[in-house]
Design an enzyme around this catalytic site. Sequence first.
Site, PDB file in Angstrom:
ATOM      1  N   LYS A  37     -36.445   2.945  29.742  1.00 63.78           N
ATOM      2  CA  LYS A  37     -37.657   3.146  30.550  1.00 63.78           C
ATOM      3  C   LYS A  37     -38.442   4.275  29.889  1.00 63.78           C
ATOM      4  O   LYS A  37     -38.828   5.270  30.506  1.00 63.78           O
ATOM      5  CB  LYS A  37     -37.215   3.470  31.989  1.00 63.78           C
TER       6      LYS A  37
ATOM      7  N   ASP B 176     -26.084  -0.131  34.810  1.00 65.50           N
ATOM      8  CA  ASP B 176     -25.429  -0.396  36.088  1.00 65.50           C
ATOM      9  C   ASP B 176     -26.181  -1.515  36.811  1.00 65.50           C
ATOM     10  O   ASP B 176     -25.596  -2.524  37.240  1.00 65.50           O
ATOM     11  CB  ASP B 176     -25.460   0.904  36.912  1.00 65.50           C
TER      12      ASP B 176
END
Length: 416
Positions: A227, A299
Site C-alpha cells: 500500500k 493476513d
Amino acid sequence: MEAYNGVSVPAGGQAIEVRDGKFIVPDHPILPFIEGDGVGPDIWRASRTVFDAAVREAYGGQRRVVWYEVFAGENAFGRFKEWLPQGTLDAIQRFHIAIKGPLTTPVGGGIRSLNVALRQLLNLYVCLRPVRYFPGVPSPVKHPERLDVVIFRENTEDVYAGIEWQQGTPAAKRVIDFLNQTMGKNIREDSGIGIKPISVTGSKRLIRRAIQYALDNGRKNVTLVHKGNIMKFTEGAFRDWGYELVKEEFSEVCVTEAEAGTKPGKVIVKDRIADSMFQQVLLRPDEYDVIATPNLNGDYLSDACAAQIGGLGMAPGANLGDEHGVFEATHGTAPKYAGQDVINPSSVILSGSLMFRFMGWKEASDLIERGITEAIRQKRVTYDLHRQMEGAVKLKTSEYAQAIISNMNGKEAVHG
Ligand code: NAP
C-alpha cells in the site's frame, strides 16, 4: 536419555540437521507435533494416520516419521501451568521441523497469541500459504480453479510487532507529546498509538524466499503487494527494496514487468497496490503465481484467497525461518465440535503434505494430495463440505482419513 517437558524423545529416530541453509533429512526423522486444542486431537488422529500411510505407501518402510509429542496451549497449561513451555521451544529448535494443530488463544495471562509467540521466538519470518482449488469443493466464485497462488506473508514486523500504547495512558501521552512537540505532527490527544516498523532486512529476506520459491518450482511471476501509495516509507519501501533485491541478486534470472519482452528472464517480478490486488485475485486470478507482501496485507489476502477456493478448512500453512519450519492448521480450535470426530482435517493434512514437500519427500506429498483430490471428487467429505455439496456422503473425520488413504494410489473403485 534426551527429553523435553519431561517426555523422552522416542528411540529409533534421528534429528533433521541444517547445514549451509539446507535441511538434511534422515530416513527416520524425529518430528515434534503439537496436537492442538479443541478439535485438535480429532484432527491429529486422522492426519497422523494419513501421513503414516502416505510415507509407507511411498517408501515401503525405507522411510518412517518418528513422531514426538510436545505441548502448547490448553494441553500444556493443564500439565505445566504454562501455555508455551520452554521445553517445546527447545524441542522444535533441536529437531527443526514441526507440525501443529490449532491452539486456543489465552485470554489474559501475558501471551497475546501462542502462534505469534512461536513465530517471534523461533524467528519464523515467512508465513507461507499456498492456495489452490480441489475440484468439487463448493466455492463462491465461478472459476475457483483459476486461482493457484503461493502467498509469502512477512511474519515478524508491521503492525504485528506489538508496539502500541493504549489511549489515555501516560505512555501514550508521552508518545503523542513527542510527535506533536518534537516532530511537528498534530495527533489528537485522545488517540491510541500503534507503530508500523518495516525494515530492509525483514523485507529482503522475505522477498528473497518468494523469488527463490518461484525459481525452484517453475512459477512464472512474483507480485509484491503493498500500500505504498499511502504508506511510502514502509509499504512503498517494501516494494522498492524488492526491486533493489532483484537487481542485486537475481538480475540473471528475473525481469521486472516493464522489462518483460525486452530481456529474457525465468521469473517476472511485478507489484500491485493492495486494494487493487483484492480485485485482481477475483477478476484475473490466473495472472498471479507467487505473492510477497507485508504482514497485515498478507493476513487479509490469504484468508480472502482461501475463501475463494472453499474456505479455511482446506487451506494449509507454514511458518518458516532459515533453520526452522512449523507447519500448521490455518483455522482455529472450533471448540463446539471437540471430541465429536466430525471436523474437516484437510487443513492439517495439507499442511503435512506441504511439510513433506519441504523435506524433499515429494512422493508422500503427492500421494496425500491425490487421496484428498479423489475423496472430494467422489463427494466423500466431512459435514462442512457435505452441507454445501449436492449428493455428497457425510463422513466422520476418521472415515474421511480412511477415504483419503484408500484413494492414494488410485486403487479405489469410484464410490457410489
Ligand atoms: P474457528 O475455531 O476457526 O471456528 C469458527 C468456525 O469455522 C467453526 O465453528 C466452523 O464453522 C468453521 N471451522 C473451523 N475449522 C473448521 C474445520 N477444520 N472444518 C470445518 N469447519 C471449520 O474460529 P474461532 O471459533 O473464532 O476460534 C476458536 C479459537 O481458536 C480461539 O481461541 C482462537 O483464538 C483460536 N484460533 C487459533 C488459530 C490457530 O491456532 N492457528 C487460528 C484462528 C483461531 P461452522 O460452525 O459453521 O461449522
